[in-house]
Design a protein around this motif. Structure first.
Motif: not given
Length: 171
Positions: A77-78, A81, A85, A138
């Motif tokens: 999920n870059l 996020p 992450l 994140a």
């Protein structure tokens, strides 16, 4: 002595089969195995889109083959996020015990100096083929980790090598 040798051969054979990567699916209905279908235009377009998405996804996979363990890492999920992450990690070996908590061995760093330790690892603890999700916070000190960063580096220590480094360029 002959019984011991025979037992050793059987055990080694079973181990090789269990760790083998080749898999074959055999249908109980021979008509299914030989049936051919022609994709419609919609199916072909959908398959093309899926292939492009898979190709882009594959571009994010990083692999490290040091020592007797191969690690493959794929960021999940870059682009969005949320609170964490997440990275899909798989470890494969035929000789090393993989009963480690990757969260304690992993650090995520950006090129702007921010750094966080792993917060969780949901992979199984043990075996020769282990996969799971490695999760990092994140945010660092209330600020998104990726803000202003152009490069992301994941470092995993002490998995049959002193250090494994995986990097991604960020948009």
């Amino acid at each position: 002595m002959k019984k011991l040798s025979l037992l050793l051969v059987v055990v080694m054979g079973v181990a090789l089969v269990a760790c083998g990567s080749a898999q074959r699916v055999i249908s109980s209905n021979p008509g299914i195995a030989s049936a051919k279908s022609q994709p419609t235009a919609i199916q072909a377009q959908s398959q093309s889109t899926a292939s492009q998405a898979q190709s882009q996804s594959d571009d994010l996979v990083r692999t490290d083959n040091q020592g007797a363990v191969t690690l493959s890492v794929h960021p999940i999920n870059l682009a969005s996020p949320g609170d964490s992450l997440n990275f899909e990690v798989s470890m494969n070996t035929h000789s090393v015990d993989l009963s480690m908590d990757l969260a304690t061995l992993a650090t995520l760093t950006t090129d702007n100096g921010s750094s966080v330790k792993g917060s969780s690892w949901d992979g199984s603890l043990g075996g020769h083929h282990v996969s799971g999700t490695l999760t990092f916070p994140a945010n660092v000190d209330g600020k998104p980790l990726l803000d202003g960063a152009t490069k992301l580096t994941l470092t995993i220590d002490n998995v049959d090598a002193a250090e494994r480094i995986f990097t991604w360029d960020l948009p």
